[in-house]
Design an enzyme around this catalytic site. Structure first.
Site, mmCIF file in Angstrom:
data_model
loop_
_atom_site.group_PDB
_atom_site.id
_atom_site.type_symbol
_atom_site.label_atom_id
_atom_site.label_comp_id
_atom_site.label_asym_id
_atom_site.label_seq_id
_atom_site.Cartn_x
_atom_site.Cartn_y
_atom_site.Cartn_z
ATOM 1 N N THR A 46 -2.023 66.697 134.717
ATOM 2 C CA THR A 46 -3.136 67.551 134.321
ATOM 3 C C THR A 46 -4.430 67.062 134.951
ATOM 4 O O THR A 46 -4.454 66.025 135.601
ATOM 5 C CB THR A 46 -3.265 67.546 132.782
ATOM 6 O OG1 THR A 46 -4.083 68.622 132.387
ATOM 7 C CG2 THR A 46 -3.842 66.250 132.272
ATOM 8 N N LYS B 95 -5.045 70.340 125.633
ATOM 9 C CA LYS B 95 -5.281 68.919 125.866
ATOM 10 C C LYS B 95 -6.708 68.517 125.528
ATOM 11 O O LYS B 95 -7.121 67.400 125.792
ATOM 12 C CB LYS B 95 -4.960 68.581 127.317
ATOM 13 C CG LYS B 95 -3.503 68.879 127.647
ATOM 14 C CD LYS B 95 -3.214 68.674 129.094
ATOM 15 C CE LYS B 95 -1.816 69.152 129.421
ATOM 16 N NZ LYS B 95 -1.525 69.029 130.828
ATOM 17 N N ALA C 153 -7.620 72.272 140.754
ATOM 18 C CA ALA C 153 -6.399 73.088 140.687
ATOM 19 C C ALA C 153 -6.060 73.714 142.031
ATOM 20 O O ALA C 153 -4.887 73.960 142.332
ATOM 21 C CB ALA C 153 -6.547 74.170 139.620
ATOM 22 N N ASP D 149 -4.600 70.188 143.742
ATOM 23 C CA ASP D 149 -3.569 69.395 143.074
ATOM 24 C C ASP D 149 -2.486 70.300 142.483
ATOM 25 O O ASP D 149 -2.776 71.132 141.628
ATOM 26 C CB ASP D 149 -4.224 68.564 141.961
ATOM 27 C CG ASP D 149 -3.229 67.746 141.174
ATOM 28 O OD1 ASP D 149 -2.288 67.208 141.779
ATOM 29 O OD2 ASP D 149 -3.392 67.642 139.939
ATOM 30 N N THR E 3 -2.069 70.627 138.572
ATOM 31 C CA THR E 3 -3.172 71.191 137.793
ATOM 32 C C THR E 3 -3.155 72.699 137.970
ATOM 33 O O THR E 3 -2.988 73.188 139.083
ATOM 34 C CB THR E 3 -4.524 70.622 138.286
ATOM 35 O OG1 THR E 3 -4.500 69.198 138.157
ATOM 36 C CG2 THR E 3 -5.692 71.178 137.487
#
Length: 177
Positions: free
Chosen positions: A2, A35, A159, A162, A165
């Site tokens: 994440t 999260k 995002a 990665d 993400t």
């Protein structure tokens, strides 16, 4: 994996995080995990990266320390980090936590570190370095944005880079006193 990014700017501290849960290195199990959470009478916001069960254990530990120290986030974070480092069972937990209230922004790691960022930005997770670099750039050059907008856009940028993400981003913020 994440990405969680928190920004302290113009009287506001904000956090943004994606919802991706990855099993191993190739399976996306969920895209809407929460999260980012409020704890201690909604006065402290936390975001975590790492194993969900480990993060929940750390959340519970931090809440207990906040209760013990009447909501003093710095003291609770230091006590939590010390416990985390000393206890052999807790040492096996694989998670990192960002925590903030209306005064402090802290990164708490399992190595016993409690860090207050130099640039009012802290990011964790697989895309953390990308998000942190993006947020610092925006802080330095994009004066028309809020802390929440900067944190969210930083995770969006992470995002894009990665694979661990996603763009299912949740935000929260607290105004400074």
């Amino acid at each position: 994996m994440t990405t969680i990014c928190s920004v302290k700017y113009n009287g506001q501290t904000a956090i943004a995080g994606d919802g991706q849960v990855t099993l191993g290195k190739s399976i996306i199990a969920k895209t809407t995990a929460k999260k980012i959470r409020r704890i201690y009478h909604d006065q402290v916001v936390i975001g975590f990266a790492g194993g969900v069960a480990d993060a929940v254990s750390l959340q519970e530990m931090l809440e207990g320390k906040l209760e013990s120290y009447s909501g003093d986030l710095r003291r609770a974070a230091v006590e939590m980090a010390q416990s985390w480092r000393k206890d052999q069972t807790l040492q096996k937990l694989e998670a990192m936590v960002i925590a903030f209230n209306d005064q402090d922004l802290l990164l708490i790691s399992g190595n016993g570190e409690v860090l207050e960022p130099d640039e009012s930005v802290v990011a964790i997770g697989s895309g953390g370095y990308y998000a942190q670099a993006a947020a610092v750039g925006m802080l330095r050059h994009a004066s028309g944005m809020t802390a929440s907008e900067i944190a969210k856009e930083a995770v969006n940028i992470a995002a894009d880079i990665d694979v661990f993400t996603d763009h299912e981003i949740v935000t929260d913020e607290i105004e400074e006193k």
